[in-house]
Enzyme design. Structure first.
Site, short mmCIF file in Angstrom:
data_model
loop_
_atom_site.label_atom_id
_atom_site.label_comp_id
_atom_site.label_asym_id
_atom_site.label_seq_id
_atom_site.Cartn_x
_atom_site.Cartn_y
_atom_site.Cartn_z
N LYS A 259 0.88 -1.18 0.00
CA LYS A 259 0.00 0.00 0.00
C LYS A 259 0.91 1.23 0.00
O LYS A 259 2.05 1.15 0.48
CB LYS A 259 -0.85 0.03 1.27
CG LYS A 259 -1.86 -1.09 1.38
CD LYS A 259 -3.16 -0.70 0.70
CE LYS A 259 -4.21 -1.79 0.83
NZ LYS A 259 -4.64 -1.99 2.23
N HIS B 52 2.06 7.00 2.43
CA HIS B 52 1.57 8.32 2.03
C HIS B 52 1.64 9.35 3.16
O HIS B 52 2.11 9.05 4.25
CB HIS B 52 0.15 8.21 1.47
CG HIS B 52 -0.83 7.59 2.43
ND1 HIS B 52 -1.21 8.22 3.58
CD2 HIS B 52 -1.49 6.40 2.40
CE1 HIS B 52 -2.08 7.45 4.22
NE2 HIS B 52 -2.26 6.34 3.53
N HIS C 70 0.94 8.69 6.72
CA HIS C 70 1.88 7.95 7.56
C HIS C 70 2.97 8.84 8.14
O HIS C 70 3.74 8.41 8.97
CB HIS C 70 2.58 6.85 6.76
CG HIS C 70 1.66 5.76 6.34
ND1 HIS C 70 1.35 5.54 5.03
CD2 HIS C 70 0.99 4.84 7.06
CE1 HIS C 70 0.52 4.51 4.95
NE2 HIS C 70 0.27 4.08 6.17
N1 ARG Z 1 -0.52 -1.06 9.82
C1 ARG Z 1 -1.51 -0.30 10.52
C2 ARG Z 1 -2.06 0.80 9.62
O1 ARG Z 1 -1.39 1.23 8.70
C3 ARG Z 1 -0.97 0.36 11.75
C4 ARG Z 1 -0.44 -0.57 12.78
C5 ARG Z 1 -0.52 -0.01 14.14
N2 ARG Z 1 0.08 -0.80 15.14
C6 ARG Z 1 -0.50 -1.80 15.83
N3 ARG Z 1 0.21 -2.44 16.71
N4 ARG Z 1 -1.76 -2.11 15.64
O2 ARG Z 1 -3.17 1.24 9.86
#
Ligand code: ARG
Length: 564
Positions: A125, A128, A131
């Site tokens: 993905k 962007h 983030h």
């Molecule tokens: N990968 C997730 C996202 O982009 C965020 C992860 C956050 N961390 C966690 N331990 N849940 O939305």
């Protein structure tokens, strides 16, 4: 350095029946310098003294025996105002900033382990503009904890697992092409993902196929695994370009998939502890009692979920790092998710659940609406950084074409500008990304502060003398000089506040304020042209500001070029 607030509390406690700690708590910093440096409101003494506070303030002002650290104490209505002895204060602070190579550092952590999880983008993905916040806020928090004496572990909890990988594998097998993907991994993988979702609207059986592929992946099927690994490798290559630009390093990339073989244990444990409840063939944890929706922990087809992986990850982290704190810098959209799983860990009987901290931040949207990968409304982080660097390069070419290492400086300043702006407001505030704003370097910006830093470097270099702390401190008579040393004195408290509240922007604001003060000083007080003794004293101030801006910006993850 002396703890002056504590000295004030001591002086007062000698004269009244009230513990020093209680006095310390109510001491204020007056809003104007003319009102002194510390103020004690006498209201809390009114009951014991049975007098009105103004009278108490008057009597105390006549009775307190000041040490050499204070110039005077004056009553002002119900307040008792203390004025520092500026010469002694300047000397105390400037000697410390001079001697201490790690000025501002504290050892609050005593080597305890703190995990800071941040960035955590999803594989295949776009990385962007949404983030950027977790990435730079998390990095700053990590640096701050480290500086305050904790042993930090920076974790990138990659989103590298879940049913969407089933979709990707399906889509790739139908329409994908290896070479096109190799050339432009994320954009191409995203196209496949979007196409798959579109076609699945008409042909829902595609979703079954995707689920089947994810199941295969979970069971270790070779083909599924190798495709998934490849998606991951090419995505990480792109993400790493951004981390390199931002100068960010992680200690661990253990993402969601890392926990795939640690899930069974969690499910079993939840079962043993009677926390699982069957619901239409699936398993949930009932959180109704805690006013939360009950999350799905295991689907009816046996596959696990995002939340299960977070529970497994927290247990693994406790066992591996025995953390003092386990911090998650993740968007506020996930507030409920964090409340749910931390509650579940607590119900499992782990008292360290209280040490898992979700540090949320507000949303980024675009001028044309909310970010939406599927609708193609997305601004790539790499593009933002690259454009900021290009723009900086243009400005340098225009204003300072003979500068050495132009590209390197342009990178430090351009990237620094983006990071600085990200860290300028409190993290919970939503904001709208705008190219114009991001690429405008006027006002209270990163380049402004970096420029002030470069200015201090240039003055120090031009002076061509060894600066030391054996100066005549009585020569520092200007208000602005005292204002600067007061700011320098505050530095470590500001960092500490930023640490406890998880708010790097305290440091950002502080540095802007210090830079503004220094520039006022620079415009008002000659340095290199002054006679020798005063010049030395002012150079010492310059050196203090130089060290603090550098440390402060570095904590925020911003580099400090010496020339620009
Ligand atoms: N990968 C997730 C996202 O982009 C965020 C992860 C956050 N961390 C966690 N331990 N849940 O939305």
């Amino acid at each position: 350095m002396i703890d002056y607030k504590n000295s004030v509390a001591e002086l007062i406690s000698e004269k009244v029946q009230l513990e020093k700690e209680k006095i310390y708590e109510v001491i204020e910093i007056p809003p104007e310098m003319e009102m002194g440096d510390y103020a004690f409101p006498c209201f809390i003494l009114a009951k014991t003294f049975k007098k009105n506070p103004a009278l108490i303030a008057k009597e105390l002002s006549e009775n307190i025996n000041l040490s050499n650290n204070f110039e005077k104490v004056v009553n002002n209505g119900p307040y008792l105002n203390f004025y520092l002895n500026r010469t002694e204060f300047n000397k105390d602070v400037l000697k410390e900033t001079y001697k201490n190579d790690n000025y501002g550092k504290k050892d609050i952590g005593k080597d305890r382990n703190v995990i800071v999880e941040f960035s955590s983008p999803n594989i295949a993905k776009p990385f962007h503009i949404g983030h950027i916040r977790t990435t730079v806020i998390g990095n700053a928090i990590n640096n701050i904890y480290d500086f305050m004496g904790f042993n930090t572990i920076a974790i990138n909890h990659l989103g590298d697992y879940g049913t969407q990988f089933g979709m990707l594998i399906s889509a790739y097998k139908k329409w994908g092409n290896r070479e096109t993907i190799e050339k432009n991994p994320i954009k191409e993988l995203l196209k496949l993902y979007i196409r798959f979702n579109k076609e699945a609207e008409e042909k829902p059986e595609l979703n079954d196929e995707a689920r089947e592929w994810f199941k295969k992946l979970e069971q270790g099927d070779e083909e599924a695994k190798s495709l998934w690994q490849w998606f991951k490798d090419v995505s990480l290559k792109e993400f790493n370009r951004v981390y390199e630009m931002l100068n960010i390093k992680f200690d661990s990339y253990a993402g969601e998939s890392f926990y795939s073989d640690k899930m069974e244990r969690v499910i079993n444990e939840l079962e043993e502890k009677n926390l699982l409840k069957s619901s239409e063939g699936a398993e949930i944890v009932d959180l109704e009692e805690y006013d939360m929706p009950s999350p799905l922990i295991k689907k009816s087809d046996g596959s696990t979920l995002y939340i299960t992986r977070d529970i497994a990850a927290s247990i693994y982290r406790k066992e591996t790092y025995d953390f003092y704190k386990n911090i998650y810098v993740v968007a506020s959209q996930q507030n409920l998710h964090f409340q749910q799983w931390i509650k579940i860990v607590e119900l499992m009987g782990y008292d360290w659940a209280k040490d898992c901290v979700h540090v949320p931040f507000g949303m980024v949207s675009l001028e044309e609406g909310t970010l939406s990968t599927r609708k193609g409304r997305v601004v790539f982080l790499e593009d933002v950084l690259t454009k900021a660097v290009e723009k900086t390069k243009e400005i340098i070419e225009e204003r300072n074409p003979d500068l050495e290492n132009k590209d390197e400086v342009a990178k430090k300043v351009g990237v620094g500008a983006v990071v600085f702006q990200e860290l300028y407001n409190n993290r919970i505030k939503d904001y709208t990304f705008s190219w114009n704003k991001t690429l405008s370097f006027e006002g209270e910006t990163g380049p402004y502060v970096q420029y002030t830093y470069a200015r201090t470097c240039s003055i120090i270099n031009k002076a061509k003398i060894d600066i030391d702390d054996k100066v005549d401190y009585t020569l520092l008579k200007e208000d602005i000089e005292f204002e600067i040393t007061k700011a320098l004195y505050d530095f470590s408290n500001v960092i500490e506040d930023a640490m406890f509240k998880y708010e790097p922007f305290y440091i950002t604001r502080y540095i802007v304020d210090l830079a503004q003060k220094y520039n006022r000083f620079y415009n008002k007080c000659p340095i290199l042209k002054e006679e020798e003794e005063l010049k030395k004293a002012r150079l010492l101030i310059t050196l203090g500001v130089n060290k603090v801006i550098k440390t402060g910006l570095n904590l925020l993850g911003i580099e400090t070029p010496e020339k620009m």
